[in-house]
Motif scaffolding. Structure first.
Motif, PDB file in Angstrom:
ATOM      1  N   LEU A  41     -14.976  -2.983 -10.808  1.00 31.70           N
ATOM      2  CA  LEU A  41     -15.259  -1.681 -10.213  1.00 31.70           C
ATOM      3  C   LEU A  41     -14.511  -1.500  -8.885  1.00 31.70           C
ATOM      4  O   LEU A  41     -14.092  -0.381  -8.557  1.00 31.70           O
ATOM      5  N   ALA A  42     -14.325  -2.581  -8.129  1.00 29.48           N
ATOM      6  CA  ALA A  42     -13.576  -2.490  -6.867  1.00 29.48           C
ATOM      7  C   ALA A  42     -12.136  -2.049  -7.125  1.00 29.48           C
ATOM      8  O   ALA A  42     -11.592  -1.196  -6.405  1.00 29.48           O
ATOM      9  N   LYS A  43     -11.512  -2.607  -8.160  1.00 31.75           N
ATOM     10  CA  LYS A  43     -10.136  -2.216  -8.503  1.00 31.75           C
ATOM     11  C   LYS A  43     -10.095  -0.759  -8.976  1.00 31.75           C
ATOM     12  O   LYS A  43      -9.190   0.006  -8.607  1.00 31.75           O
ATOM     13  N   ALA A  44     -11.092  -0.380  -9.791  1.00 29.91           N
ATOM     14  CA  ALA A  44     -11.135   0.998 -10.303  1.00 29.91           C
ATOM     15  C   ALA A  44     -11.332   1.990  -9.158  1.00 29.91           C
ATOM     16  O   ALA A  44     -10.663   3.035  -9.119  1.00 29.91           O
ATOM     17  N   ARG A  45     -12.226   1.675  -8.239  1.00 35.79           N
ATOM     18  CA  ARG A  45     -12.490   2.587  -7.106  1.00 35.79           C
ATOM     19  C   ARG A  45     -11.258   2.726  -6.213  1.00 35.79           C
ATOM     20  O   ARG A  45     -10.968   3.829  -5.713  1.00 35.79           O
ATOM     21  N   THR A  46     -10.535   1.640  -6.021  1.00 40.30           N
ATOM     22  CA  THR A  46      -9.305   1.716  -5.227  1.00 40.30           C
ATOM     23  C   THR A  46      -8.303   2.658  -5.887  1.00 40.30           C
ATOM     24  O   THR A  46      -7.652   3.470  -5.217  1.00 40.30           O
ATOM     25  N   LEU A  47      -8.199   2.569  -7.200  1.00 42.41           N
ATOM     26  CA  LEU A  47      -7.278   3.442  -7.951  1.00 42.41           C
ATOM     27  C   LEU A  47      -7.738   4.896  -7.855  1.00 42.41           C
ATOM     28  O   LEU A  47      -6.919   5.803  -7.609  1.00 42.41           O
ATOM     29  N   TRP A  48      -9.029   5.154  -8.043  1.00 38.56           N
ATOM     30  CA  TRP A  48      -9.559   6.517  -7.951  1.00 38.56           C
ATOM     31  C   TRP A  48      -9.354   7.099  -6.551  1.00 38.56           C
ATOM     32  O   TRP A  48      -8.988   8.270  -6.407  1.00 38.56           O
ATOM     33  N   ASN A  49      -9.602   6.277  -5.539  1.00 34.41           N
ATOM     34  CA  ASN A  49      -9.441   6.745  -4.154  1.00 34.41           C
ATOM     35  C   ASN A  49      -7.992   7.098  -3.851  1.00 34.41           C
ATOM     36  O   ASN A  49      -7.710   8.074  -3.140  1.00 34.41           O
ATOM     37  N   LEU A  65      -6.567  10.828 -13.648  1.00 33.62           N
ATOM     38  CA  LEU A  65      -7.791  10.079 -13.913  1.00 33.62           C
ATOM     39  C   LEU A  65      -9.005  10.954 -13.625  1.00 33.62           C
ATOM     40  O   LEU A  65      -8.951  11.843 -12.761  1.00 33.62           O
ATOM     41  N   VAL A  66     -10.080  10.737 -14.341  1.00 31.75           N
ATOM     42  CA  VAL A  66     -11.356  11.394 -14.031  1.00 31.75           C
ATOM     43  C   VAL A  66     -11.988  10.645 -12.866  1.00 31.75           C
ATOM     44  O   VAL A  66     -12.083   9.413 -12.885  1.00 31.75           O
ATOM     45  N   LEU A  67     -12.420  11.385 -11.855  1.00 31.71           N
ATOM     46  CA  LEU A  67     -12.950  10.760 -10.641  1.00 31.71           C
ATOM     47  C   LEU A  67     -14.472  10.866 -10.605  1.00 31.71           C
ATOM     48  O   LEU A  67     -15.031  11.930 -10.867  1.00 31.71           O
ATOM     49  N   PRO A  68     -15.149   9.767 -10.269  1.00 31.73           N
ATOM     50  CA  PRO A  68     -16.615   9.831 -10.119  1.00 31.73           C
ATOM     51  C   PRO A  68     -16.996  10.501  -8.803  1.00 31.73           C
ATOM     52  O   PRO A  68     -16.177  10.580  -7.879  1.00 31.73           O
ATOM     53  N   ASN A  69     -18.233  10.998  -8.746  1.00 31.06           N
ATOM     54  CA  ASN A  69     -18.741  11.526  -7.474  1.00 31.06           C
ATOM     55  C   ASN A  69     -20.133  10.969  -7.226  1.00 31.06           C
ATOM     56  O   ASN A  69     -20.772  10.423  -8.125  1.00 31.06           O
ATOM     57  N   SER A  70     -20.617  11.123  -6.016  1.00 30.25           N
ATOM     58  CA  SER A  70     -21.875  10.487  -5.615  1.00 30.25           C
ATOM     59  C   SER A  70     -23.106  11.244  -6.081  1.00 30.25           C
ATOM     60  O   SER A  70     -24.215  10.715  -6.032  1.00 30.25           O
ATOM     61  N   THR A  82       0.748  -1.463  -9.632  1.00 27.74           N
ATOM     62  CA  THR A  82       1.723  -2.273  -8.892  1.00 27.74           C
ATOM     63  C   THR A  82       2.464  -1.422  -7.861  1.00 27.74           C
ATOM     64  O   THR A  82       2.652  -1.846  -6.701  1.00 27.74           O
ATOM     65  N   GLN A  83       2.861  -0.203  -8.241  1.00 32.36           N
ATOM     66  CA  GLN A  83       3.541   0.696  -7.303  1.00 32.36           C
ATOM     67  C   GLN A  83       2.629   1.078  -6.141  1.00 32.36           C
ATOM     68  O   GLN A  83       3.085   1.218  -4.999  1.00 32.36           O
ATOM     69  N   LEU A  84       1.325   1.215  -6.432  1.00 27.14           N
ATOM     70  CA  LEU A  84       0.363   1.603  -5.388  1.00 27.14           C
ATOM     71  C   LEU A  84      -0.201   0.395  -4.657  1.00 27.14           C
ATOM     72  O   LEU A  84      -1.077   0.544  -3.805  1.00 27.14           O
ATOM     73  N   LYS A  85       0.313  -0.795  -4.980  1.00 20.32           N
ATOM     74  CA  LYS A  85      -0.095  -2.041  -4.341  1.00 20.32           C
ATOM     75  C   LYS A  85      -1.601  -2.308  -4.514  1.00 20.32           C
ATOM     76  O   LYS A  85      -2.306  -2.669  -3.575  1.00 20.32           O
ATOM     77  N   ILE A  86      -2.064  -2.108  -5.772  1.00 16.86           N
ATOM     78  CA  ILE A  86      -3.454  -2.393  -6.148  1.00 16.86           C
ATOM     79  C   ILE A  86      -3.439  -3.575  -7.110  1.00 16.86           C
ATOM     80  O   ILE A  86      -2.573  -3.663  -7.991  1.00 16.86           O
ATOM     81  N   VAL A  87      -4.368  -4.494  -6.941  1.00 18.30           N
ATOM     82  CA  VAL A  87      -4.485  -5.628  -7.857  1.00 18.30           C
ATOM     83  C   VAL A  87      -4.789  -5.101  -9.259  1.00 18.30           C
ATOM     84  O   VAL A  87      -5.711  -4.294  -9.447  1.00 18.30           O
ATOM     85  N   THR A  88      -4.010  -5.542 -10.237  1.00 14.18           N
ATOM     86  CA  THR A  88      -4.157  -5.008 -11.594  1.00 14.18           C
ATOM     87  C   THR A  88      -5.381  -5.598 -12.299  1.00 14.18           C
ATOM     88  O   THR A  88      -5.908  -6.640 -11.907  1.00 14.18           O
ATOM     89  N   PHE A  89      -5.787  -4.903 -13.369  1.00 20.01           N
ATOM     90  CA  PHE A  89      -6.946  -5.349 -14.155  1.00 20.01           C
ATOM     91  C   PHE A  89      -6.573  -6.562 -15.005  1.00 20.01           C
ATOM     92  O   PHE A  89      -5.538  -6.557 -15.680  1.00 20.01           O
ATOM     93  N   ASN A  90      -7.437  -7.573 -14.991  1.00 20.01           N
ATOM     94  CA  ASN A  90      -7.240  -8.720 -15.878  1.00 20.01           C
ATOM     95  C   ASN A  90      -8.107  -8.576 -17.130  1.00 20.01           C
ATOM     96  O   ASN A  90      -8.835  -7.575 -17.271  1.00 20.01           O
TER      97      ASN A  90
END
Length: 260
Positions: A33-41, A61-66, A95-103
């Motif tokens: 979820l941390a990786k997904a939230r970074t991508l959404w943000n 991407l579809v973005l969650p809200n609070s 990788t382009q956005l410098k986010i750790v990819t999903f394993n």
């Protein structure tokens, strides 16, 4: 009676949090979820990132809200679909956005999360829709969530704790309604649901609810017969008055016709 949509939201948010006390679920879920939230943000805060995502994936991407719990579920469902069909493209984006990819473990836990949460999300969609906004559809909708037991029995790698937390939440918040006679009869008399939902949820209760239905029908028929009998007695006792009233109405109508 509490709002069923709000109650389902509590099950999916507050009650589901109990699973975070179990390490087998907590650690991989928070990592994914941390990786997904970074991508959404990145998409929501940067037009450059949003353009990169659209260029690689041909969509946003579809973005969650609070404010809406099921927005997180919807966002993960879309992310799962992209991981299944365009995983290399998504990894290039990250990788382009410098986010750790999903394993592989991230992919597994998000797939299981969506599978476990699907019955609750579907129930919430039905309850919130206008087509099902009546009492007769409530218990069949709640009973459908118990398919979580089947999902759990087929074996989950990480999300067994989440399934247990949801089932405990449903039992705690909706248990009294499942035993409520008025709610049972509202569903049982509905031509779409009848007793099918109860046979699936708890077949041991079917005979008791059927007997209660029969008693209600018999009581209603007796009351209707008694009212019809009273009406016949009233008509036979006041026949002359009825005739006079008819004559008066005929005379009034004749006078009205002449005046016109």
């Amino acid at each position: 009676m509490r709002c069923a949509a709000h109650t389902f939201n509590l099950v999916a948010s507050k009650d589901a949090d109990a699973a975070l006390h179990i390490t087998v679920f907590k650690t991989p879920y928070r990592s994914a979820l941390a990786k997904a939230r970074t991508l959404w943000n990145q998409q929501s805060r940067s037009t450059v990132a949003a353009d990169i995502i659209h260029a690689e994936l041909s969509r946003r991407l579809v973005l969650p809200n609070s404010t809406r719990w099921n927005s997180l579920y919807d966002a993960i469902v879309v992310l799962n679909a992209i991981l299944e069909t365009k995983r290399p493209s998504l990894h290039r984006v990250m990788t382009q956005l410098k986010i750790v990819t999903f394993n592989d473990q991230d992919v597994t836990v998000m797939k299981e999360y969506a599978k476990v949460m699907a019955p609750v999300a579907n129930a919430l969609d039905r309850i919130q829709g206008e087509a099902q906004a009546y009492l007769g559809s409530l218990l069949p909708t709640i009973a459908a969530v118990y398919k979580l037991k089947n999902i759990k029995s087929k074996g989950l790698v990480n999300c067994t704790a989440l399934a247990n937390a949801l089932l405990n939440g449903i039992e705690k918040r909706f248990g009294p309604l499942l035993n409520d006679e008025q709610c049972q009869l509202a569903a049982a008399f509905h031509p779409k649901f009848r007793l099918i939902w109860l046979e699936t949820y708890d077949s041991s209760r079917v005979d008791a609810v059927r007997k209660c239905m029969e008693k209600r029908v018999e009581d209603a028929l007796r009351q209707e017969a008694a009212e019809n009998s009273k009406d016949r007695d009233s008509l036979s006792g006041g026949g002359s008055n009825v005739s006079n009233n008819d004559d008066d109405e005929e005379e009034d109508f004749s006078i009205l016709s002449l005046s016109l």
